[in-house]
Write a protein that holds these residues in place. Structure first.
Motif, short mmCIF file in Angstrom:
data_model
loop_
_atom_site.label_atom_id
_atom_site.label_comp_id
_atom_site.label_asym_id
_atom_site.label_seq_id
_atom_site.Cartn_x
_atom_site.Cartn_y
_atom_site.Cartn_z
N ASN A 1 -2.13 2.94 -4.37
CA ASN A 1 -2.20 3.32 -5.80
C ASN A 1 -3.62 3.24 -6.33
OD1 ASN A 1 0.53 3.98 -6.74
ND2 ASN A 1 1.00 1.88 -6.07
N LEU A 2 -4.50 3.95 -5.63
CA LEU A 2 -5.92 3.92 -6.01
C LEU A 2 -6.26 5.12 -6.90
CD1 LEU A 2 -8.82 2.79 -5.70
CD2 LEU A 2 -9.05 4.23 -3.65
N TYR A 3 -6.99 4.85 -7.97
CA TYR A 3 -7.47 5.90 -8.87
C TYR A 3 -8.98 5.81 -9.01
CZ TYR A 3 -2.63 6.41 -10.43
OH TYR A 3 -1.28 6.63 -10.48
N ILE A 4 -9.60 6.97 -9.18
CA ILE A 4 -11.02 7.05 -9.50
C ILE A 4 -11.15 7.49 -10.95
CG2 ILE A 4 -13.20 8.23 -9.03
CD1 ILE A 4 -12.38 6.44 -6.72
N LEU B 1 -13.08 -5.68 -1.24
CA LEU B 1 -11.98 -6.31 -1.98
C LEU B 1 -10.63 -5.97 -1.34
CD1 LEU B 1 -13.36 -5.55 -5.55
CD2 LEU B 1 -13.02 -7.84 -4.60
N ALA B 2 -10.52 -4.75 -0.80
CA ALA B 2 -9.28 -4.36 -0.12
C ALA B 2 -9.16 -5.11 1.21
CB ALA B 2 -9.25 -2.85 0.11
N GLU B 3 -10.26 -5.20 1.94
CA GLU B 3 -10.24 -5.89 3.24
C GLU B 3 -9.92 -7.38 3.10
OE1 GLU B 3 -13.46 -3.03 5.55
OE2 GLU B 3 -14.08 -5.07 4.98
N SER B 4 -10.46 -8.00 2.06
CA SER B 4 -10.27 -9.45 1.90
C SER B 4 -8.91 -9.79 1.31
CB SER B 4 -11.36 -10.01 0.99
OG SER B 4 -11.13 -9.60 -0.34
N GLY B 5 -8.17 -8.77 0.86
CA GLY B 5 -6.86 -9.02 0.26
C GLY B 5 -6.93 -9.37 -1.22
N ALA B 6 -8.14 -9.34 -1.80
CA ALA B 6 -8.26 -9.57 -3.25
C ALA B 6 -7.54 -8.47 -4.02
CB ALA B 6 -9.72 -9.66 -3.66
N ILE B 7 -7.51 -7.26 -3.43
CA ILE B 7 -6.73 -6.15 -3.98
C ILE B 7 -5.63 -5.83 -2.98
CG2 ILE B 7 -6.75 -3.71 -4.61
CD1 ILE B 7 -9.58 -4.05 -5.62
N LYS B 8 -4.38 -5.78 -3.45
CA LYS B 8 -3.25 -5.56 -2.54
C LYS B 8 -2.82 -4.10 -2.54
CE LYS B 8 -2.16 -10.26 -2.45
NZ LYS B 8 -3.24 -10.57 -3.44
N ARG B 9 -2.21 -3.70 -1.42
CA ARG B 9 -1.86 -2.31 -1.13
C ARG B 9 -1.16 -1.60 -2.28
NH1 ARG B 9 -0.88 1.47 2.91
NH2 ARG B 9 -1.82 0.26 4.56
N ASP B 10 -0.14 -2.23 -2.86
CA ASP B 10 0.68 -1.51 -3.84
C ASP B 10 0.15 -1.61 -5.27
OD1 ASP B 10 1.16 -4.21 -3.76
OD2 ASP B 10 3.23 -4.02 -4.49
N GLU B 11 -0.88 -2.40 -5.51
CA GLU B 11 -1.37 -2.59 -6.88
C GLU B 11 -2.07 -1.34 -7.40
OE1 GLU B 11 -2.05 -7.43 -6.73
OE2 GLU B 11 -3.76 -6.11 -6.38
N GLN C 1 -5.94 5.92 1.52
CA GLN C 1 -5.41 5.80 2.88
C GLN C 1 -6.41 5.10 3.79
OE1 GLN C 1 -4.27 9.59 4.50
NE2 GLN C 1 -2.50 8.71 5.51
N LYS C 2 -7.69 5.46 3.64
CA LYS C 2 -8.74 4.83 4.46
C LYS C 2 -8.84 3.33 4.19
CE LYS C 2 -11.52 7.83 6.74
NZ LYS C 2 -11.96 9.16 6.61
N LEU C 3 -8.61 2.94 2.94
CA LEU C 3 -8.82 1.55 2.55
C LEU C 3 -7.53 0.74 2.53
CD1 LEU C 3 -11.36 2.06 -0.40
CD2 LEU C 3 -11.84 1.75 2.03
N GLY C 4 -6.38 1.39 2.81
CA GLY C 4 -5.11 0.68 2.78
C GLY C 4 -4.63 0.39 1.37
N LEU C 5 -4.87 1.35 0.45
CA LEU C 5 -4.44 1.19 -0.95
C LEU C 5 -3.57 2.39 -1.34
CD1 LEU C 5 -7.85 0.05 -2.51
CD2 LEU C 5 -5.93 -1.42 -1.84
N PRO D 1 -4.18 -1.25 -15.71
CA PRO D 1 -4.10 -1.33 -14.24
C PRO D 1 -4.04 -2.77 -13.77
CG PRO D 1 -6.33 -0.76 -14.96
CD PRO D 1 -5.48 -0.80 -16.19
N ASP D 2 -3.67 -2.98 -12.50
CA ASP D 2 -3.68 -4.33 -11.92
C ASP D 2 -5.10 -4.76 -11.58
OD1 ASP D 2 -0.82 -4.53 -11.92
OD2 ASP D 2 -0.82 -3.15 -10.22
N ASN D 3 -5.92 -3.80 -11.17
CA ASN D 3 -7.31 -4.10 -10.81
C ASN D 3 -8.26 -3.06 -11.36
OD1 ASN D 3 -6.88 -6.26 -8.58
ND2 ASN D 3 -5.54 -4.57 -7.96
N CYS D 4 -9.41 -3.52 -11.84
CA CYS D 4 -10.53 -2.63 -12.12
C CYS D 4 -11.69 -3.06 -11.23
CB CYS D 4 -10.98 -2.74 -13.59
SG CYS D 4 -9.83 -2.01 -14.77
N VAL D 5 -12.43 -2.09 -10.71
CA VAL D 5 -13.65 -2.40 -9.97
C VAL D 5 -14.81 -1.72 -10.70
CG1 VAL D 5 -14.84 -2.35 -7.75
CG2 VAL D 5 -12.33 -2.48 -7.83
#
Ligand SMILES: *Cc1c(COP(=O)(O)O)cnc(C)c1O
Ligand SMILES: [Zn+2]
Length: 410
Positions: free
Chosen positions: A94-97, A357-367, A88-92, A228-232
């Motif tokens: 579907n975020l998993y740790i 990555l969230a701020e720059s749009g490299a990672i999108k909200r629903d991914e 929620q803080k980062l605008g994502l 997943p769509d993205n890994c960090v």
């Protein structure tokens, strides 16, 4: 039965027998374990994996050792947690740790080390050794103890006390070297040529590197058999980043997932970011840097798998980000305060990178996005020690009321 076929040079594809060697004699390229994927595909199903133990050994068909002989402390199958508060803080949404800080020696290094220690016994080595940025030596010391091998670990002397004490307790020979990781690594590479010791990340490196693949398998399985769509991913040598990707592509190759279309993002601390710099120049040639960062577990100035990490970034559409040094502790605090997970400096680098990555749009909200938390905060307490500011009271009701008045107001 293992499905390994050979060691193969990552540059010129020459094959080598299964031995404790790590470099090609022709081109000096690094060697990597090769498998018969047809044979794996005929053996492994989602069900056969699900029936396995709740450790990395459920994926033994993809590993270069025999599972019956495993030196196993219970590594792997760590929690994949939906991170709604941080998301929620980062605008994502579907975020998993992936919380790999809860492994037996409190970092993901138990994955590669469990496999390498098993292989070292197969090769009948009597001494297990490593060069460490901190977490590796704890893991090598623990597995050395469990396996009954003599254990010698080399490390730059300025590491955090939590890592030095946390390794010493298992009883290895600890060698503190007055120099940087890269200098200790050069010394140990010379030693590995002459001594018959299993240096887990030098002469045993091809087997070691395979351990990190299990993070890719686990995440896909825990997401219901999808990539997943993205890994960090945090990077020091760059091996973890490239091997999570190798794990995901292997699952697709043997038909356990449909496809792996993951953007493999990578995070390094600003004070040691040679892979990020190479990526930004669009070059696979990683120029060594002199490391100067509070994220000591990531302080490798001359990363062994750097070129392959850049390649993985390029192949997958990932982005490389450098976390400013003064955001690393913020990242540690943000994860702790939102998700209840206390990570070390490497995790602070990941959270800072994730935010960028969230701020720059490299990672999108629903991914579907997975951030890899690879080490435990109790080992790097010095960087957050000034957070501890308890309210001091005497053991009386009056003292409680006097000092806590602000909290008791309605
Ligand atoms: C070693 C380490 C890494 C980096 O691993 P590489 O495979 O060398 O890139 C990341 N996080 C933690 C906590 C580590 O100890
Ligand atoms: Zn070669």
């Amino acid at each position: 039965m293992s499905h390994v076929t050979s060691l193969r040079c990552r540059e010129c594809s020459r094959d080598y027998p299964i031995e404790p060697i790590n470099a090609c004699e022709y081109c000096f390229g690094p060697l990597e374990v090769a498998y018969d994927y047809g044979s794996i595909a005929r053996t492994v199903t989602r069900k056969s994996i699900a029936e396995g133990p709740h450790t990395i050994w459920r994926y033994h068909d993809f590993l270069p050792v025999e599972a019956e002989n495993a030196v196993d402390l219970g590594t792997g199958f760590t929690p994949l947690l939906k991170a709604n508060n941080l998301g929620q803080k980062l605008g994502l949404d579907n975020l998993y740790i992936k919380n790999d800080s809860v492994n037996p020696s409190f970092s993901f290094k138990d994955r590669p080390v469990s496999i390498t220690t098993t292989k070292a016994l197969e090769f009948e080595f009597e001494v297990l050794a490593c060069v460490s940025t901190g977490n590796l030596m704890g893991s090598v010391a623990a597995h050395g103890a469990k396996s009954g091998m003599k254990t010698v670990v080399f490390f730059p002397g300025d590491l955090e006390s939590g890592k030095i004490v946390g390794a010493s307790v298992y009883g290895p020979t600890m060698v503190a070297v007055d120099g940087s990781y890269d200098q200790v690594n050069r010394l140990c590479s010379e030693l590995a040529d002459d001594l018959r010791w299993a240096f887990v990340n030098i002469n045993m490196r091809p087997y070691y590197a395979e351990g990190s693949k299990t993070l890719g398998y686990e995440v896909a399985e825990q997401l219901g058999w999808r990539a997943p769509d993205n890994c960090v991913v945090p990077a020091a040598s760059g091996e973890l980043h490239t091997k999570i990707w190798k794990g995901l592509t292997e699952l697709a190759d043997v038909g356990l997932i449909d496809s792996a279309r993951t953007n493999m993002h990578l995070a390094q601390p600003q004070g040691c970011s040679p892979i990020v710099q190479a990526f930004e120049k669009g070059s696979r040639v990683v120029q060594p840097v002199k490391a100067d960062t509070i994220a000591k577990s990531l302080a490798i100035g001359d990363p062994a798998a750097g070129p392959y990490a850049v390649q993985t970034l390029q192949d997958t559409g990932g982005t490389a980000v450098a976390a400013p040094e003064d955001e690393i502790v913020e990242g540690i605090q943000l994860l702790a305060e939102t998700e209840g997970i206390f990570t070390e400096t490497a995790g602070g680098v990941v959270i800072s990178g994730l935010r960028k990555l969230a701020e720059s749009g490299a990672i999108k909200r629903d991914e579907v996005t997975v951030a890899f938390i690879t080490g435990n905060g109790l080992k790097t307490q010095e960087v957050v020690s000034d957070i501890a500011k308890p309210i001091n009271i005497r053991p009386t009701y009056k003292s409680f009321e006097e000092n806590m008045a602000a909290y008791l107001k309605p």
